[in-house]
Design a protein around this motif. Structure first.
Motif, mmCIF file in Angstrom:
data_model
loop_
_atom_site.group_PDB
_atom_site.id
_atom_site.type_symbol
_atom_site.label_atom_id
_atom_site.label_comp_id
_atom_site.label_asym_id
_atom_site.label_seq_id
_atom_site.Cartn_x
_atom_site.Cartn_y
_atom_site.Cartn_z
ATOM 1 N N UNK A 145 -74.456 -76.462 -4.818
ATOM 2 C CA UNK A 145 -74.858 -76.731 -3.436
ATOM 3 C C UNK A 145 -75.344 -78.171 -3.275
ATOM 4 N N UNK A 146 -74.603 -79.100 -3.853
ATOM 5 C CA UNK A 146 -74.962 -80.513 -3.729
ATOM 6 C C UNK A 146 -73.996 -81.188 -2.766
ATOM 7 N N UNK A 147 -74.349 -82.381 -2.357
ATOM 8 C CA UNK A 147 -73.591 -83.087 -1.324
ATOM 9 C C UNK A 147 -72.143 -83.349 -1.741
ATOM 10 N N UNK A 148 -71.924 -83.738 -2.983
ATOM 11 C CA UNK A 148 -70.562 -84.060 -3.439
ATOM 12 C C UNK A 148 -69.668 -82.819 -3.456
ATOM 13 N N UNK A 149 -70.178 -81.712 -4.004
ATOM 14 C CA UNK A 149 -69.382 -80.481 -4.047
ATOM 15 C C UNK A 149 -69.114 -79.957 -2.637
ATOM 16 N N UNK A 150 -70.122 -80.024 -1.782
ATOM 17 C CA UNK A 150 -69.936 -79.564 -0.398
ATOM 18 C C UNK A 150 -68.893 -80.414 0.330
ATOM 19 N N UNK A 151 -68.954 -81.718 0.152
ATOM 20 C CA UNK A 151 -67.993 -82.605 0.816
ATOM 21 C C UNK A 151 -66.573 -82.319 0.333
ATOM 22 N N UNK A 152 -66.401 -82.122 -0.953
ATOM 23 C CA UNK A 152 -65.074 -81.817 -1.496
ATOM 24 C C UNK A 152 -64.574 -80.476 -0.967
ATOM 25 N N UNK A 153 -65.453 -79.484 -0.919
ATOM 26 C CA UNK A 153 -65.066 -78.157 -0.441
ATOM 27 C C UNK A 153 -64.685 -78.204 1.036
ATOM 28 N N UNK A 154 -65.453 -78.916 1.820
ATOM 29 C CA UNK A 154 -65.149 -79.055 3.248
ATOM 30 C C UNK A 154 -63.802 -79.751 3.454
ATOM 31 N N UNK A 155 -63.528 -80.776 2.654
ATOM 32 C CA UNK A 155 -62.229 -81.457 2.747
ATOM 33 C C UNK A 155 -61.108 -80.505 2.348
ATOM 34 N N UNK A 156 -61.347 -79.678 1.340
ATOM 35 C CA UNK A 156 -60.349 -78.702 0.920
ATOM 36 C C UNK A 156 -60.047 -77.682 1.997
ATOM 37 N N UNK A 157 -61.072 -77.219 2.707
ATOM 38 C CA UNK A 157 -60.828 -76.282 3.807
ATOM 39 C C UNK A 157 -60.047 -76.967 4.920
ATOM 40 N N UNK A 158 -60.333 -78.236 5.156
ATOM 41 C CA UNK A 158 -59.575 -78.993 6.145
ATOM 42 C C UNK A 158 -58.099 -79.085 5.781
ATOM 43 N N UNK A 159 -57.818 -79.246 4.510
ATOM 44 C CA UNK A 159 -56.424 -79.286 4.057
ATOM 45 C C UNK A 159 -55.739 -77.937 4.259
ATOM 46 N N UNK A 160 -56.455 -76.857 4.015
ATOM 47 C CA UNK A 160 -55.873 -75.520 4.238
ATOM 48 C C UNK A 160 -55.395 -75.365 5.678
ATOM 49 N N UNK A 161 -56.160 -75.895 6.613
ATOM 50 C CA UNK A 161 -55.814 -75.749 8.030
ATOM 51 C C UNK A 161 -54.508 -76.452 8.399
ATOM 52 N N UNK A 162 -53.997 -77.303 7.518
ATOM 53 C CA UNK A 162 -52.746 -78.012 7.756
ATOM 54 C C UNK A 162 -51.514 -77.193 7.366
ATOM 55 N N UNK A 163 -51.713 -76.042 6.729
ATOM 56 C CA UNK A 163 -50.570 -75.215 6.331
ATOM 57 C C UNK A 163 -49.838 -74.774 7.589
ATOM 58 N N UNK A 164 -48.544 -75.014 7.608
ATOM 59 C CA UNK A 164 -47.760 -74.935 8.835
ATOM 60 C C UNK A 164 -47.672 -73.560 9.487
ATOM 61 N N UNK A 165 -47.793 -72.477 8.753
ATOM 62 C CA UNK A 165 -47.625 -71.168 9.394
ATOM 63 C C UNK A 165 -48.942 -70.569 9.917
ATOM 64 N N UNK A 166 -50.035 -71.332 9.876
ATOM 65 C CA UNK A 166 -51.295 -70.891 10.482
ATOM 66 C C UNK A 166 -51.200 -71.172 11.981
ATOM 67 N N UNK A 167 -51.391 -70.155 12.800
ATOM 68 C CA UNK A 167 -51.329 -70.342 14.262
ATOM 69 C C UNK A 167 -52.537 -71.150 14.745
ATOM 70 N N UNK A 168 -53.715 -70.851 14.217
ATOM 71 C CA UNK A 168 -54.926 -71.616 14.519
ATOM 72 C C UNK A 168 -55.970 -71.264 13.466
ATOM 73 N N UNK A 169 -56.978 -72.117 13.366
ATOM 74 C CA UNK A 169 -58.011 -71.849 12.373
ATOM 75 C C UNK A 169 -59.176 -72.802 12.496
ATOM 76 N N UNK A 170 -60.242 -72.439 11.817
ATOM 77 C CA UNK A 170 -61.442 -73.264 11.777
ATOM 78 C C UNK A 170 -62.265 -72.875 10.562
ATOM 79 N N UNK A 171 -63.159 -73.755 10.163
ATOM 80 C CA UNK A 171 -64.141 -73.424 9.144
ATOM 81 C C UNK A 171 -65.504 -73.866 9.670
ATOM 82 N N UNK A 172 -66.554 -73.281 9.122
ATOM 83 C CA UNK A 172 -67.888 -73.665 9.542
ATOM 84 C C UNK A 172 -68.952 -73.057 8.652
ATOM 85 N N UNK A 173 -70.183 -73.327 9.032
ATOM 86 C CA UNK A 173 -71.354 -72.780 8.354
ATOM 87 C C UNK A 173 -71.984 -71.741 9.273
ATOM 88 N N UNK A 174 -72.922 -71.007 8.759
ATOM 89 C CA UNK A 174 -73.607 -69.994 9.557
ATOM 90 C C UNK A 174 -74.222 -70.637 10.800
#
Length: 99
Positions: free
Chosen positions: A14-43
């Motif tokens: 739960x450190x800044x570097x791991x969180x930033x990498x994970x958030x960027x990774x979720x952003x990349x997932x949203x680029x997969x072409x067959x997803x109609x729509x999507x989002x990620x977030x925190x509580x």
């Protein structure tokens, strides 16, 4: 159909570097072409209620036009890259699919 994934990170991840990498990774997932729509977030900062779960660190919510599109996503190479890249950060993951 909808695909919801909830992630609890390991305390030591739960450190800044791991969180930033994970958030960027979720952003990349949203680029997969067959997803109609999507989002990620925190509580969200909604009021506390007995039925509200706020213990997760991140959530990913994806919509697909069909079960077939969901299944294609599950086997997509970029999905595999995400899982392989970040599975060591996770203490717990829960998936809830709604069709």
């Amino acid at each position: 159909m909808e695909h919801h994934v909830y992630f609890w990170l390991k305390e030591e991840k739960k450190n800044e570097a791991d969180r930033a990498a994970f958030e960027a990774g979720m952003g990349e997932l949203l680029k997969i072409e067959n997803i109609a729509s999507g989002m990620w977030g925190k509580s969200a900062a909604t009021p506390e209620r007995p039925v509200t779960v706020k213990s997760f660190d991140y959530a990913l919510s994806l919509k697909f036009d069909s079960l077939e599109e969901h299944n294609i996503y599950q086997d997509h190479p970029d999905h595999d890259v995400f899982v392989d890249s970040f599975k060591d950060l996770w203490d717990k993951v829960q998936v809830m699919d709604v069709g």
